[in-house]
Design a protein around this motif. Sequence first.
Motif, PDB file in Angstrom:
ATOM      1  N   GLN A  67     -51.098  35.978  29.936  1.00 52.16           N
ATOM      2  CA  GLN A  67     -52.013  36.228  28.822  1.00 52.16           C
ATOM      3  C   GLN A  67     -51.237  36.607  27.566  1.00 52.16           C
ATOM      4  O   GLN A  67     -51.483  36.068  26.482  1.00 52.16           O
ATOM      5  CB  GLN A  67     -52.986  37.338  29.195  1.00 52.16           C
ATOM      6  CG  GLN A  67     -53.906  37.754  28.052  1.00 52.16           C
ATOM      7  CD  GLN A  67     -54.969  38.736  28.519  1.00 52.16           C
ATOM      8  OE1 GLN A  67     -55.666  38.501  29.490  1.00 52.16           O
ATOM      9  NE2 GLN A  67     -55.090  39.856  27.813  1.00 52.16           N
ATOM     10  N   ALA A  68     -50.276  37.511  27.720  1.00 61.51           N
ATOM     11  CA  ALA A  68     -49.488  37.935  26.559  1.00 61.51           C
ATOM     12  C   ALA A  68     -48.687  36.767  25.977  1.00 61.51           C
ATOM     13  O   ALA A  68     -48.689  36.530  24.762  1.00 61.51           O
ATOM     14  CB  ALA A  68     -48.554  39.074  26.963  1.00 61.51           C
ATOM     15  N   THR A 101     -42.394  35.089  21.810  1.00 60.52           N
ATOM     16  CA  THR A 101     -43.676  34.846  21.168  1.00 60.52           C
ATOM     17  C   THR A 101     -43.862  33.349  20.993  1.00 60.52           C
ATOM     18  O   THR A 101     -42.912  32.579  20.951  1.00 60.52           O
ATOM     19  CB  THR A 101     -43.765  35.526  19.793  1.00 60.52           C
ATOM     20  OG1 THR A 101     -42.727  35.013  18.956  1.00 60.52           O
ATOM     21  CG2 THR A 101     -43.647  37.038  19.915  1.00 60.52           C
ATOM     22  N   ARG A 110     -50.758  34.135  24.197  1.00 56.23           N
ATOM     23  CA  ARG A 110     -51.396  34.624  22.974  1.00 56.23           C
ATOM     24  C   ARG A 110     -50.368  35.067  21.936  1.00 56.23           C
ATOM     25  O   ARG A 110     -50.716  35.637  20.913  1.00 56.23           O
ATOM     26  CB  ARG A 110     -52.343  35.784  23.307  1.00 56.23           C
ATOM     27  CG  ARG A 110     -53.589  35.332  24.066  1.00 56.23           C
ATOM     28  CD  ARG A 110     -54.522  36.483  24.377  1.00 56.23           C
ATOM     29  NE  ARG A 110     -55.740  36.010  25.027  1.00 56.23           N
ATOM     30  CZ  ARG A 110     -56.679  36.806  25.526  1.00 56.23           C
ATOM     31  NH1 ARG A 110     -56.538  38.127  25.457  1.00 56.23           N
ATOM     32  NH2 ARG A 110     -57.760  36.300  26.097  1.00 56.23           N
ATOM     33  N   GLY A 111     -49.095  34.800  22.237  1.00 60.82           N
ATOM     34  CA  GLY A 111     -48.046  35.140  21.284  1.00 60.82           C
ATOM     35  C   GLY A 111     -47.774  36.621  21.168  1.00 60.82           C
ATOM     36  O   GLY A 111     -47.289  37.098  20.139  1.00 60.82           O
ATOM     37  N   GLN A 112     -48.067  37.369  22.235  1.00 60.37           N
ATOM     38  CA  GLN A 112     -47.888  38.820  22.221  1.00 60.37           C
ATOM     39  C   GLN A 112     -46.647  39.215  23.018  1.00 60.37           C
ATOM     40  O   GLN A 112     -46.086  38.414  23.772  1.00 60.37           O
ATOM     41  CB  GLN A 112     -49.130  39.497  22.809  1.00 60.37           C
ATOM     42  CG  GLN A 112     -50.413  39.187  22.041  1.00 60.37           C
ATOM     43  CD  GLN A 112     -51.671  39.551  22.812  1.00 60.37           C
ATOM     44  OE1 GLN A 112     -51.618  39.904  23.989  1.00 60.37           O
ATOM     45  NE2 GLN A 112     -52.817  39.453  22.161  1.00 60.37           N
ATOM     46  N   GLU A 113     -46.236  40.464  22.868  1.00 60.63           N
ATOM     47  CA  GLU A 113     -45.105  40.982  23.626  1.00 60.63           C
ATOM     48  C   GLU A 113     -45.480  41.086  25.094  1.00 60.63           C
ATOM     49  O   GLU A 113     -46.588  41.528  25.431  1.00 60.63           O
ATOM     50  CB  GLU A 113     -44.727  42.362  23.090  1.00 60.63           C
ATOM     51  CG  GLU A 113     -43.298  42.789  23.404  1.00 60.63           C
ATOM     52  CD  GLU A 113     -42.259  41.964  22.658  1.00 60.63           C
ATOM     53  OE1 GLU A 113     -41.202  41.708  23.258  1.00 60.63           O
ATOM     54  OE2 GLU A 113     -42.500  41.580  21.500  1.00 60.63           O
ATOM     55  N   ALA A 155     -50.529  30.807  19.560  1.00 59.43           N
ATOM     56  CA  ALA A 155     -51.608  30.769  20.532  1.00 59.43           C
ATOM     57  C   ALA A 155     -52.217  29.375  20.558  1.00 59.43           C
ATOM     58  O   ALA A 155     -52.526  28.804  19.519  1.00 59.43           O
ATOM     59  CB  ALA A 155     -52.672  31.797  20.172  1.00 59.43           C
TER      60      ALA A 155
END
Length: 380
Positions: free
Chosen positions: A253-254, A2, A257-260, A5
Amino acid sequence: MTTEAPATLRIGPYPVDPPVVLAPMAGITNLAFRKLCREFGSATSIYVCEMITARAVVERNEKTLHMMSFDEDEHPRSMQLYGVDPATLGEAVRIIVGEGWADHIDLNLGCPVPKVTRLGGGAALPYKRALFSRIVRAMVGAAEPAGVPVTVKFRIGIDDEHLTYLDAGRIAEAEGAKAVALHARTAAQRYSGQADWSAIARLKEAVTTIPVLGNGDIFSADDAVRMMAETGCDGVVVGRGCLGRPWLFGELQAALRGQELPEAPNLGRVGEVLHRHGALLSDHLGEEKAMRDLRKHMAWYLMGFPVGADLRRAFATVSSLTELGDLIGKLDPSAPFPKDAEGPRGRQGSPGKVALPHGWLDDPDDPAVPTAADVMHSGG
């Protein structure tokens, strides 16, 4: 993995979120491949079409006009132009914005191919500061009334003794470009060796009023995160890393954006993506031409997977969508994505002396237009 963003990148009026750009690649980033990448990534990232020669736009070359095709829901429509003559590039931009063909125009100054640089084009051109300045001024002057942003992509320089990127960035900024992108290699390196990300950081320090994007050696989502953290750049430009891996845009993208991160595809899923690519290409080019075009992608899609030599050869000579489906049916759908397939892919080649016009290095402030340099080529 992570990360925080990053702030939304803007290129002219367009937010680019996440701050990711698909680099234009000859014979690759046609309408079909861009659509495939967009299906995995964000609709508000930028996906640049194959490089277009300004001269061909002015002459309204039929083949070129087809290369300039965009999907109905593709926005902003992003086009990269190549040229060496301010008048020709300015006229090409006037035609493009007048016809409403594109929403964003990028200038290619990254091509290291000898038949381009020996005529003063591509990565050779930024050495001629006055000419480069006139080119950006002409393009911006033609695009600005329509609200179309112009950006510039270039390399570190011709070779280690002739670095041009800091001057190029400052000139582009002064002449009204809305962003600059640096492929952190010299023309002499071509695609070999390692990109020097520290040059991206130095360009970011020199160019302060417009976004600076970094390009070179982004083969994974982690690479993009590291480049932005190490250099402070405002976004990343991804080229060879997505060959045979259009799902990389979902991973980018993940990560940004700090996503898994989504799970890497097994061979069954890769087969589905490959078939989708073939179907989109068939819609765009017709099935016979599409299958010929798709063949070069096979080694990239299958890279690192346990696929026998005979089956690989069959994929490399596929001639119809039906045959493609049959071949995909012979793959082991449960085979996991191989970790070593994340590394370099596509052309790498070896470094070499850059071919230049006679006397090219004598006077960087000579504004003369090189003769006969409006050739059809791409890269960078």
